[in-house]
Design an enzyme around this catalytic site. Structure first.
Site, PDB file in Angstrom:
ATOM      1  N   CYS A 121       1.417   6.290  24.369  1.00  0.00           N
ATOM      2  CA  CYS A 121       2.448   5.494  25.019  1.00  0.00           C
ATOM      3  C   CYS A 121       2.757   4.192  24.312  1.00  0.00           C
ATOM      4  O   CYS A 121       3.875   3.708  24.355  1.00  0.00           O
ATOM      5  CB  CYS A 121       2.045   5.212  26.453  1.00  0.00           C
ATOM      6  N   GLY A 138      -2.035  -6.533   0.027  1.00  0.00           N
ATOM      7  CA  GLY A 138      -2.360  -7.948   0.154  1.00  0.00           C
ATOM      8  C   GLY A 138      -2.632  -8.401   1.577  1.00  0.00           C
ATOM      9  O   GLY A 138      -3.587  -9.139   1.845  1.00  0.00           O
ATOM     10  N   HIS A 139      -1.793  -7.942   2.514  1.00  0.00           N
ATOM     11  CA  HIS A 139      -1.868  -8.540   3.857  1.00  0.00           C
ATOM     12  C   HIS A 139      -3.059  -8.077   4.681  1.00  0.00           C
ATOM     13  O   HIS A 139      -3.305  -8.597   5.759  1.00  0.00           O
ATOM     14  CB  HIS A 139      -0.550  -8.313   4.614  1.00  0.00           C
ATOM     15  N   GLY A 151       0.807  -1.222   0.000  1.00  0.00           N
ATOM     16  CA  GLY A 151       0.000   0.000   0.000  1.00  0.00           C
ATOM     17  C   GLY A 151       0.837   1.267   0.000  1.00  0.00           C
ATOM     18  O   GLY A 151       0.525   2.236  -0.700  1.00  0.00           O
ATOM     19  N   THR A 152       1.907   1.275   0.776  1.00  0.00           N
ATOM     20  CA  THR A 152       2.731   2.480   0.875  1.00  0.00           C
ATOM     21  C   THR A 152       3.359   2.831  -0.472  1.00  0.00           C
ATOM     22  O   THR A 152       3.323   3.980  -0.917  1.00  0.00           O
ATOM     23  CB  THR A 152       3.822   2.289   1.945  1.00  0.00           C
TER      24      THR A 152
END
Lengths: 334, 398
Positions: free
Chosen positions: B326, B201-202, B72-73
């Site tokens: 955090c 895909g993932h 995607g990136t």
């Protein structure tokens, strides 16, 4: 997830001395809910022997904040006031077998709350009032005094370390240049006192603040580094308190002056709200917490929380105090 | 203790059928699809099949509109950088305040290094896009609009078809990061004005390291990765054939389970959400309750901090994630919750539960069983816990 030590996990899952201490004769607070962590330390000190006979805590925060608070109570129970004044945040870190670098501020919060509690017992004002010392980081309400203490105790020499230990600069990061100035000044003083070498002292421009700014935003991807519990020990501060900056004493506010200042600032905010068909009233002031009631169009406004945020900003600008604005509903009183 | 996985927006379990489909690519079908011989040809056919499977999932008109990438990136980066390259006279980008870092970090970088003007459209407290601000930002200076189909943290769905139409009016390209939406929402890209669309895909029970970019036929495109002629010159580098075949199989299964996502999985999510709000005071849902992915629940528990919740849930074998500061290593809550102006009393205690077809009623029961105790324990520890019934709830959900 963080690579927490077994001791951190143990003190998070089974915190010691959690809760309210009804018999407390000294209370110290550090942090704020808006900043993501806050600690209230309640202790009972035997007035004759000045021994801490009991301690309890309440903490809002992550696993390491709760573990640090638990560790702190274990460290101080049974000790005298003089003894606990020698405890630093590094003792909390050692007790827990190390903390991830990004979590060091949890131990500093414990240290600050302890100092505040002891000052409270002695009837003194712990120097963490922001009217005493210039506020450096507005996002997390960190002033010069807190930075100075953390830098000296932990011998910090980089801007990133200051963010890890005090959170300063970890939010909008516009204060990084101010943080740098403070670091240069303190490191120079420490070098002169022989606490660090001249080579270790931070010099202006040693860090590309613009790059740091980007890194801070992207750092969520990086692997946390676990700081060793074996950091070289240094002598505790010669005194637990730092003198106020020259001239600052004249700015010390009495509680009445402080409330009047806040009242005036709220009046100033009201004129803005009225322009949009809204209004608010000041309900109460409790320490740094300012309770307000929104009314008119503000009460049902879709962006009431934005209003509260900008109110906090405006009150800060008008008073110079780091305040927490808490909305209360109609008819209720905190 | 049976582990319960409720972090499916982070990643999903690879479906066993996907693994089976991939295995031959590591053994017999090791060929390079660019080769002329039979070793290459059979793999080329397998890649072609995967492209058809993706075409079917998103409703593209042609299979060659799909280009495989590393994820995607890369798809997001390729789409935005291509638009700036093919329209050099346009120097502005429109995006939203709640995009994935794949888009936001790139935009910030372009702003700084190339002087590209970036319009970041704000959202309201339910995560809905400010359409007036969006319209105002659209001018003939805009090269590309990049706005996600659905948000990864809250599941809020943006009206991408309408947004794309508006972008067309000023001649801008419209790209959408559909990584979270694909497989959860029925899609028919040929019938809307979307020019480019990113896939991963993932997130759909496929392997990691494989993604795709849909580029509508006729839209000019410049390859991000320069090199060989693979993927019709749109993405150089020998194909990740096993990944592509696995992604194809995952796409086929996603289409098959689309109804399941929007009925059974949705009802699991709704039951968890309702159950938690009934059992736990001072909790509310973040996001747009009406336009939301069927699998995502983002719930804020006031006066406590998310990392503590995650650690205690993890001890019970339950995996989910948090928008709190955090747990991520940053000092502020997630940019999505901040953009939504979620009050700070709650932003630090926001937990995301994200379901998939692997989840069951038992999973929901287990969370409902342990969660009230966890919240109670942390509120008892919190100095703000006692105040919880007195402070205003001026942030009522919907």
């Amino acid at each position: 997830m963080w690579d927490y030590s077994d001791q951190v996990k143990e003190h998070f899952f089974n915190p010691r001395n959690a809760g309210v201490l009804e018999t407390a004769n000294a209370v110290g607070e550090a942090g704020a809910i808006s900043c993501g962590d806050a600690l209230r330390l309640m202790i009972h000190i035997d007035p004759l022997t000045e021994t801490i006979t009991d301690a309890k805590f309440q903490t809002f925060g992550c696993g390491s904040a709760i573990a640090s608070s638990s560790a702190l109570t274990e460290l101080i129970i049974g000790k005298t006031v003089d003894e606990v004044l020698r405890i630093t945040n590094q003792d909390i870190v050692d007790f827990l077998g190390g903390l991830p670098l990004e979590k060091m501020h949890c131990s500093v919060m414990g240290y600050e709350a302890l100092q505040a509690a002891i000052s409270n017992f002695r009837g003194e004002q712990w120097v963490n009032d922001h009217d005493e010392s210039a506020l450096v980081c507005k996002c997390f309400g960190v002033d010069e005094t807190i930075i100075e203490r953390a830098v000296r105790i932990n011998r910090l020499t980089t801007i990133e370390q200051i963010s890890h230990y005090t959170k300063a600069g970890g939010g909008c990061s516009t204060c990084l240049e101010s943080v740098e100035e403070v670091l240069v000044r303190i490191n120079a003083a420490m070098a002169a006192e022989g606490l660090i070498t001249a080579e270790q002292a931070y010099v202006v421009g040693a860090t590309d603040i613009r790059a740091l700014n980007n890194e801070a935003r992207a750092s969520t991807q990086s692997e946390p580094v676990v700081a060793s519990g074996k950091t070289p020990r240094i002598s505790p501060l010669r005194t637990a308190r730092f003198p106020a900056k020259p001239g600052a004493a004249s700015h010390r506010l009495t509680p009445l002056q402080r409330i009047r200042l806040i009242e005036d600032a709220v009046e100033g905010v009201r004129s803005h709200l009225k322009a949009d068909g809204g209004d608010c009233e000041l309900v109460d002031v409790d320490g740094d917490q300012v309770y307000v009631r929104l009314s008119g169009r503000c009460a049902d406004c879709q962006i009431a929380s934005a209003t509260i945020n900008s109110m906090r900003q405006k009150l800060h600008e008008a008073t110079g105090l780091a305040l927490c604005v808490i909305p209360v509903s109609r008819g209720s009183h905190p | 203790m049976r582990p319960i996985y409720l972090d499916n927006n982070a990643t999903t379990r690879v479906d066993p059928e996907v693994v089976q489909a991939m295995l031959p690519l590591f053994t017999d079908q090791f060929g390079n699809p660019s080769s002329i011989h039979d070793f290459g040809a059979s793999v080329g056919a397998a890649v072609k099949k995967a492209r058809l499977q993706l075409q079917a999932l998103i409703g593209a008109e042609f299979d060659h509109e799909i280009t495989f990438t590393s994820g995607g990136t890369e798809s997001d980066n390729a789409a935005i950088l291509s638009a700036l390259e093919v329209m050099p006279h346009r120097t502005e980008i429109v995006t939203s305040a709640v995009e994935h870092p794949a888009v936001l970090t790139l935009c910030a970088h372009l702003e700084k290094t190339r002087g590209i003007k970036v319009h970041t459209i704000p959202v309201d407290r339910h995560g809905r896009l400010d359409l007036d601000a969006y319209r105002a930002a659209l001018t003939p200076h805009v090269a590309i609009v990049s706005i996600m189909w659905a948000n990864n943290e809250t599941g809020t769905i943006f009206p991408v078809a309408e947004l794309a139409d508006l972008a067309k009016e000023v001649g801008a390209l419209f790209h959408t990061d559909a990584v979270q939406a694909v497989g959860k929402l029925p899609m028919d890209v040929k019938s809307v004005a979307i020019d480019m669309l990113s896939l991963s895909g993932h997130k759909v029970h496929g392997p990691k390291g494989i993604g795709a970019l849909y580029v509508r036929r006729g839209v000019r495109f410049r390859s991000l990765v320069k090199g060989g002629h693979q993927e019709r010159d749109r993405r150089a580098g020998t194909e990740n054939t096993a990944g592509i075949v696995g992604f194809g199989k995952a796409a086929e299964l996603a289409l098959k389970f689309m109804d399941d996502q929007n009925t059974r999985v949705k009802s699991l999510r709704d039951r968890l959400e309702k159950g938690l709000l009934q059992r736990i005071p001072n909790a509310f849902v973040n996001g747009d309750l009406l336009e939301r992915l069927p699998n995502t629940a983002n719930i804020a528990f006031e006066y406590i901090e998310g990392e503590g919740i995650l650690l205690l849930l993890s001890r019970e074998g339950i995996a989910c994630s948090s928008g709190s500061a955090c747990s991520s290593g940053s000092l502020e809550p997630s940019h999505v919750l901040r953009a939504m102006n979620v009050p700070f009393t709650a932003a630090h205690g926001a937990i995301r539960f994200s379901f998939s077809r692997d989840n069951s009623e038992d999973d929901v029961d287990r969370v409902l069983e342990v969660m009230p105790g966890i919240v109670e324990k942390l509120r008892d520890l919190s100095p703000f816990g006692g105040r919880r019934d007195e402070v205003s709830r001026n942030f009522d959900p919907v």
